[in-house]
Design a protein around this motif. Structure first.
Motif, mmCIF file in Angstrom:
data_model
loop_
_atom_site.group_PDB
_atom_site.id
_atom_site.type_symbol
_atom_site.label_atom_id
_atom_site.label_comp_id
_atom_site.label_asym_id
_atom_site.label_seq_id
_atom_site.Cartn_x
_atom_site.Cartn_y
_atom_site.Cartn_z
ATOM 1 N N GLU A 498 7.273 16.496 5.197
ATOM 2 C CA GLU A 498 6.997 15.505 4.162
ATOM 3 C C GLU A 498 8.215 14.605 3.947
ATOM 4 O OE1 GLU A 498 5.360 15.284 -0.453
ATOM 5 O OE2 GLU A 498 6.354 17.109 0.279
ATOM 6 N N PHE A 501 8.389 12.058 6.631
ATOM 7 C CA PHE A 501 7.339 11.058 6.400
ATOM 8 C C PHE A 501 7.773 10.040 5.346
ATOM 9 C CE2 PHE A 501 3.475 10.075 3.765
ATOM 10 C CZ PHE A 501 2.929 9.144 4.640
ATOM 11 N N GLY A 512 3.840 13.076 8.785
ATOM 12 C CA GLY A 512 2.883 13.098 7.685
ATOM 13 C C GLY A 512 1.665 13.937 8.016
ATOM 14 N N ILE A 531 -0.886 13.060 0.805
ATOM 15 C CA ILE A 531 -0.109 12.615 1.975
ATOM 16 C C ILE A 531 -0.994 11.839 2.940
ATOM 17 C CG2 ILE A 531 1.154 13.414 4.010
ATOM 18 C CD1 ILE A 531 2.189 15.745 2.301
#
Length: 601
Positions: A498, A501, A512, A531
């Motif tokens: 994350e 991303f 992601g 997300i």
């Protein structure tokens, strides 16, 4: 001398003329055959008939005339032609049977049947006549007539029981699986050497429950008529298994008292996760008066079945039963690991115990202890290397990459060396040594065949490094997150992906997608969906768009947002017709449409 020269000259001329005539004949015949192959039947027929009328009545000429008449649908002329042939060659069976075919094609079915039955009546003890006529009837889809004819041959002539197979094939073509099975069983009763083939045919016909039930009924009727026939009982047990009627199948195998059949039944029921029946079968197979290594093998697979049952029960949240099954496996393995003289059983049992500690109890230290004991048991290099790969995996999960590499380097057997080499290159990626890893993957790819299952993984890793190596910082972060995922540190892995991303860069879409997938596995659909929505907003036309849509649709389903999920599946179907997810998306969309429709009603 002069007279001799004249005679020689005349003979030479005659020879040349004859050779020229034969050459011309061959050329015309080849021309007719060429016309026939090209589908130009009119000119081909004209040449063939010319040869025939001039006395050339060889097989090739007659066959050519028949084929041309058939393809031109000139059936009256074909009938006339075959009638002349049957008169000229009265003993030729083929022409008489083909005359029946011509009558049928000319819409004279009664005349065709009359011709076939007349031909057979002329040679009532000739099995070939029945077979030839029956084959033609079958080709013309006169299936009941052909089956009756074959049955008459069996009843009339000795040693024609193989025709039961032909009758069975006819009934199978009619989707009459009950009567097809009945005839196969009659063939078995006349020739028990065909048992294997007949068994394969019976099981192949049982494509669905309806067909299987009809076949089972036919077998049971045969079993009633032939009590105690072991082959028929085996057929019956197989059909019970196909219908998942395991109790009935096991009852039959108990009667047969055949250890090999019990073991086969156990293996099949394990695959179907019908563990209690597999366990009963293995225990029944543990009869005395067998060789010690065979008994050990059965006990080993019994322990393995208990372990598989424990894993399955744990997934079903049936923890008490799972623990009980696990203890049963442990008890059996404890006995087997004390088999000092049976090295193979001892090593396999220690290895399985290690697997159980690792996967069921999640105790890598205890698993490592069992694996190390297994490696001290002298066995083949291949078995040891398989265990070394498992030891290396434990070190990898502990983040001790040096020890993991040490284990991989010890793997030298042909069966596992490529996988060990792949894992070493993979560790180089985790360590950020991408140039070295790329060289290793390239080297390994050159040694693997395209059909090797490892080939695609190597190719994928190569392409990934080559595509993103210019962004070395993102690639290093991504590799570190991949290591966390491999180590089953899923919350940390999800957070790491994350972060990549959110930072952005060339690997942001990939990160992601991986983060969303891990959050979904961690049963955090809200985080996963957030997300994915952001990913689709930032990269609406990215390479991973179809996968992101598919994953988001699955998350929406978990959240019971069926209409939103359906819209996402439809976007994949409409916008990504070449997606790997297209077939599953269609299937899921249909399922959701039915659910939504049922809810509205």
């Amino acid at each position: 001398m002069t007279q001799f020269c004249r005679n020689f000259t005349v003979l030479s001329l005659l020879f040349l003329l004859t050779a020229a005539a034969f050459a011309q004949t061959d050329a015309r015949l080849r021309l007719a055959q060429s016309y026939e192959r090209a589908g130009n039947y009119e000119p081909a027929l004209e040449i063939y008939l010319d040869f025939y009328q001039k006395g050339n009545r060889g097989y090739g000429i007659i066959r050519g005339i028949q084929k041309c008449y058939l393809n031109l649908h000139r059936y009256p002329e074909l009938i006339h032609f075959l009638q002349n042939l049957t008169q000229r060659f009265s003993s030729n069976l083929s022409y008489k049977i083909e005359l029946g075919r011509a009558y049928y094609l000319n819409q004279q079915k009664d005349e065709a049947l009359k011709q076939w039955y007349k031909t057979i009546a002329e040679q009532p003890s000739n099995g070939s006549a029945y077979r030839f006529a029956g084959r033609v009837m079958t080709e013309l889809r006169l299936l009941d007539e052909a089956a009756d004819l074959y049955l008459k041959a069996i009843q009339t002539i000795k040693n024609q029981e193989t025709l039961y197979r032909d009758i069975a094939n006819i009934r199978r073509a009619q989707l009459d699986y009950g009567r097809a099975a009945k005839n196969l069983l009659l063939w078995y009763l006349s020739d028990r050497k065909q048992k294997g083939y007949i068994q394969s045919q019976l099981t192949a016909m049982a494509k669905d429950n309806e067909a299987a039930k009809k076949i089972l009924l036919a077998i049971q009727n045969s079993a009633d008529a032939n009590p105690g026939d072991k082959g028929i009982l085996e057929f019956e047990a197989l059909l019970h298994i196909r219908l998942k009627q395991y109790a009935q199948a096991l009852t039959i195998y108990k009667k047969l008292k055949n250890i090999n059949l019990l073991l086969q039944f156990a293996r099949e029921t394990v695959l179907e996760k019908a563990f209690p029946f597999a366990i009963d079968a293995y225990r029944l197979a543990l009869v005395p008066n067998q060789k010690r290594h065979r008994i050990n093998d059965i006990k080993y697979y019994l322990a393995k079945t208990y372990y598989a049952q424990a894993i399955w029960l744990a997934r079903q949240k049936k923890n008490d039963r799972a623990q009980n099954a696990f203890k049963q496996a442990e008890t059996i393995l404890s006995e087997l690991t004390n088999q000092k003289e049976d090295f193979r059983t001892r090593q396999r049992s220690l290895e399985l115990n290690g697997d159980m500690q690792q996967r069921f109890l999640h105790d890598p230290q205890k698993a490592l202890s069992f694996y190390r004991q297994a490696l001290t048991t002298v066995q083949g290099n291949s078995a040891n290397d398989r265990i070394r790969l498992k030891v290396a995996e434990i070190f990898l999960r502990r983040n001790d990459l040096t020890k993991a590499l040490g284990q991989y380097k010890l793997v030298t057997s042909r069966q596992y060396s490529a996988e060990a080499f792949f894992r070493r290159a993979e560790i180089a990626c985790f360590q950020g040594r991408f140039t070295f890893a790329l060289k290793q993957f390239t080297r390994l790819q050159g040694k693997l065949s395209v059909s090797d299952t490892l080939f695609n993984n190597v190719l994928k890793q190569r392409q990934f490094i080559e595509q993103y190596r210019s962004d070395s910082l993102s690639l290093t972060r991504f590799a570190a997150a991949c290591l966390l995922e491999r180590q089953q540190r899923l919350p940390s892995a999800a957070t790491a992906f994350e972060r990549i991303f959110k930072i952005g860069g060339s690997l942001a879409p990939q990160a992601g997608l991986r983060a969303a997938g891990i959050f979904k596995r961690l049963q955090n659909p809200e985080k996963s969906a957030a997300i994915l929505v952001q990913l689709l907003e930032q990269f609406p036309e990215g390479e991973q768009t179809d996968r992101a849509l598919f994953l988001l649709a699955m998350v929406k389903e978990e959240q019971n947002q069926l209409r939103e999920a359906l819209v996402l599946y439809m976007r994949i179907i409409t916008n990504f017709p070449d997606s790997f997810q297209i077939d599953t998306a269609r299937e899921n969309a249909r399922r959701l449409q039915n659910r939504i429709g049922a809810t509205n009603q």
